[in-house]
Design an enzyme around this catalytic site. Structure first.
Site, mmCIF file in Angstrom:
data_model
loop_
_atom_site.group_PDB
_atom_site.id
_atom_site.type_symbol
_atom_site.label_atom_id
_atom_site.label_comp_id
_atom_site.label_asym_id
_atom_site.label_seq_id
_atom_site.Cartn_x
_atom_site.Cartn_y
_atom_site.Cartn_z
ATOM 1 N N ASP A 45 -7.402 -7.426 13.803
ATOM 2 C CA ASP A 45 -6.963 -8.754 14.204
ATOM 3 C C ASP A 45 -7.783 -9.282 15.382
ATOM 4 O O ASP A 45 -8.246 -10.422 15.384
ATOM 5 C CB ASP A 45 -5.474 -8.741 14.552
ATOM 6 C CG ASP A 45 -5.065 -7.503 15.343
ATOM 7 O OD1 ASP A 45 -5.950 -6.836 15.917
ATOM 8 O OD2 ASP A 45 -3.865 -7.208 15.402
ATOM 9 N N ASP B 290 3.699 -9.068 9.523
ATOM 10 C CA ASP B 290 3.919 -7.649 9.266
ATOM 11 C C ASP B 290 5.298 -7.457 8.651
ATOM 12 O O ASP B 290 6.153 -8.356 8.685
ATOM 13 C CB ASP B 290 3.797 -6.847 10.558
ATOM 14 C CG ASP B 290 2.348 -6.627 10.962
ATOM 15 O OD1 ASP B 290 1.443 -6.924 10.150
ATOM 16 O OD2 ASP B 290 2.104 -6.166 12.098
ATOM 17 N N ASP C 18 8.020 -6.063 9.407
ATOM 18 C CA ASP C 18 9.264 -6.176 10.174
ATOM 19 C C ASP C 18 9.440 -7.555 10.801
ATOM 20 O O ASP C 18 10.359 -7.748 11.604
ATOM 21 C CB ASP C 18 9.313 -5.101 11.261
ATOM 22 C CG ASP C 18 8.138 -5.202 12.232
ATOM 23 O OD1 ASP C 18 6.999 -5.337 11.762
ATOM 24 O OD2 ASP C 18 8.358 -5.125 13.457
ATOM 25 N N ASP D 228 0.821 -1.217 0.000
ATOM 26 C CA ASP D 228 0.000 0.000 0.000
ATOM 27 C C ASP D 228 0.852 1.263 0.000
ATOM 28 O O ASP D 228 0.368 2.347 0.325
ATOM 29 C CB ASP D 228 -0.919 0.019 1.233
ATOM 30 C CG ASP D 228 -2.247 -0.679 0.977
ATOM 31 O OD1 ASP D 228 -2.434 -1.197 -0.145
ATOM 32 O OD2 ASP D 228 -3.097 -0.717 1.887
#
Length: 512
Positions: free
Chosen positions: A269, A175, A177, A116
């Site tokens: 989530d 994610d 990282d 994105d």
């Protein structure tokens, strides 16, 4: 009428009764939190003594090659690996490389990068990285959108609509990282293969930059407790806990049955986990399966993250409490656990009482000595709660006082965010992506000496923290002069903590 005279007039009939009621309410909430902490400590101790592990509670057998020559790799479920990202210049290579390095039959895995990014340079870098792995034979898809509607939830939802996803059985989410080890799928997927009632397998986070600064050490202590105690207890007793949004594997049929991803709150989530649980699905937490990731090391990033993590659950509680209560598929005890323990105590009471009681009410009793706080309520219970909260990180026990002071400072933002979520105020759906620095700090700061952050004085100062610091300092000085207890020790220490954060001297400073 003088100010002193006005104070004396309202003190007796108004201030004293209100403050006594506040003390009573706060002490009651503290007792509730104390009971919850002790309960979870007992459960964890029992699990350790009894040796109860996920592999003993649920069926687990390793995935073996060659057991059925006719099936071959078809015996493995088809896994989709989703990596949502947004302008992740510093870490995109790490997450994509780790996902592409997962040990799984190459024809039974698809890596999907959901980019994105609004920075065209970053988009180009991510796309080139995906093409590089594709040339190595990895089945990797680079997907973009024309907008950022729904933020992370919107990206994940859009990613599930592609035609190739219909052949997938499971979806693993990381994610940008997060760096899973190659054996991540081989250790987590068997729980889903051999237990058809399990919808989610959640791994634990391992922090690669916990020693970067004192603020990251404080975060490590809080998150270790969350994973080692809260997630462990939820998984072992009610087969329910909040999905952490990453480092987990979902059964796609369960995800779809629960209604898929929704962007109505900033905790998509947790929203999905609650809805799936209400459908009767069970979750498993694997404390020995760790995935490396990065903690926010700048105070700005951490503050935004904590706002989202506090506002979102409170808002979700408001939206779902009646749905949970009226649900017919789960037991009464599980409803009580979700509504009272999971939401009300941990997501609402804990944030509010920490700030209101320790940073507002107790200091106010110094100015109004007619109102007393019982010693067990202001000393013993908080001390035990604090000690139980830091046992998850034995190496940092000596930092317990710093941790308690820092948690009280952050409770200002968490309490404010909780009220915003409960009241659905204007910033309820504010979403700011947590900034990841990757190797930036290492490359820009070869020495341990922190460099001064180039920012305007207005951005550096935090007026809320400075205001609370002034209030606590005044109360502390008043306690020294006129008090008959030793509250001034806590008040002045806490005032210093708020002041340090208020002038922006916390976290890692990086040059722009």
């Amino acid at each position: 009428m003088t100010l002193s005279g006005a104070w004396q007039q309202v003190r007796g009939p108004v201030i004293v009764p209100l403050l006594r009621a506040s003390v009573l309410l706060c002490v009651a909430m503290s007792a509730m939190l104390f009971t919850e902490k002790v309960y979870m400590a007992v459960v964890v101790l029992a699990l350790r003594l009894l040796g109860r592990r996920p592999k003993r509670q649920s069926r687990w057998e390793p995935m073996r090659d060659g057991e059925d020559p006719e099936l071959g790799s078809a015996a493995y479920p088809m896994v989709l690996v989703q990596i949502p990202m947004y302008n992740e210049r510093e870490v995109y290579r790490l997450s994509i490389g780790a996902a592409c390095g997962l040990s799984w039959p190459s024809d039974r895995i698809i890596v999907q990068v959901l980019d994105d990014s609004t920075d065209p340079v970053v988009k180009e870098l991510v796309q080139v990285e995906c093409q590089r792995w594709a040339r190595k034979g990895v089945n990797i898809k680079y997907e973009t959108r024309n907008n950022r509607c729904g933020y992370k939830a919107g990206a994940l939802k859009e990613g599930m609509k592609h035609g190739y996803v219909k052949d997938c059985d499971l979806v693993a989410i990381f994610d940008a990282d997060f760096q899973p080890e190659p054996d991540f799928l081989s250790r987590s997927v068997p729980f889903l293969v051999h237990n058809p009632d399990i919808a989610l397998v959640q791994a634990r986070w391992k922090f690669v930059n916990a020693d970067e600064c004192l603020m990251t050490r404080m975060q490590e202590m809080s998150l270790d407790y969350h994973f080692k105690v809260e997630q462990e207890v939820g998984s072992s007793t009610y087969a329910f806990f909040g999905f952490n949004g990453t480092a987990g594997v979902w059964r796609i049929s369960a995800l779809n049955e629960a209604g898929g991803w929704k962007d109505r709150t900033t905790v998509e989530d947790m929203d999905l986990a609650v809805r799936a649980s209400l459908k009767g699905w069970k979750f498993v937490y694997l404390g020995d399966l760790k995935v490396k990731n990065e903690l926010p090391s700048t105070f700005k990033a951490f503050r935004y993250q904590q706002h989202r993590w506090s506002c979102g659950p409170a808002n979700l509680f408001r939206k779902m409490v009646m749905e949970i209560i009226t649900n017919k598929k789960v037991t009464l005890w599980k409803k009580i656990h979700v509504v009272y323990n999971f939401f009300f105590l941990r997501k609402v009471v804990a944030h509010i009482v920490t700030f209101v009681f320790y940073c507002l009410v107790i200091p106010a009793t110094v100015l109004v000595p007619e109102v007393e706080v019982p010693k067990w309520g202001c000393v013993y219970i908080p001390a035990i709660i604090t000690l139980l909260s830091v046992v998850g990180t034995p190496r940092s026990v000596h930092l317990v006082i710093f941790w308690a002071l820092f948690e009280n400072v952050m409770s200002l933002h968490r309490a404010k965010a909780t009220f915003i979520g409960l009241l659905e105020a204007h910033t309820v759906n504010e979403w700011v992506v947590t900034e990841k620095l990757g190797d930036t700090v290492k490359t820009k700061m070869p020495s341990k000496a922190l460099k001064k952050l180039r920012m305007g004085i207005g951005e550096r100062l935090h007026l809320w923290e400075l205001g609370v610091a002034a209030y606590l300092f005044i109360c502390g000085c008043y306690s020294i002069s006129f008090g008959n207890n030793h509250y001034f020790i806590f008040l002045l220490m806490q005032s210093i903590a708020f002041f340090i954060v208020g002038v922006g001297y916390v976290g890692t400073f990086v040059t722009q």
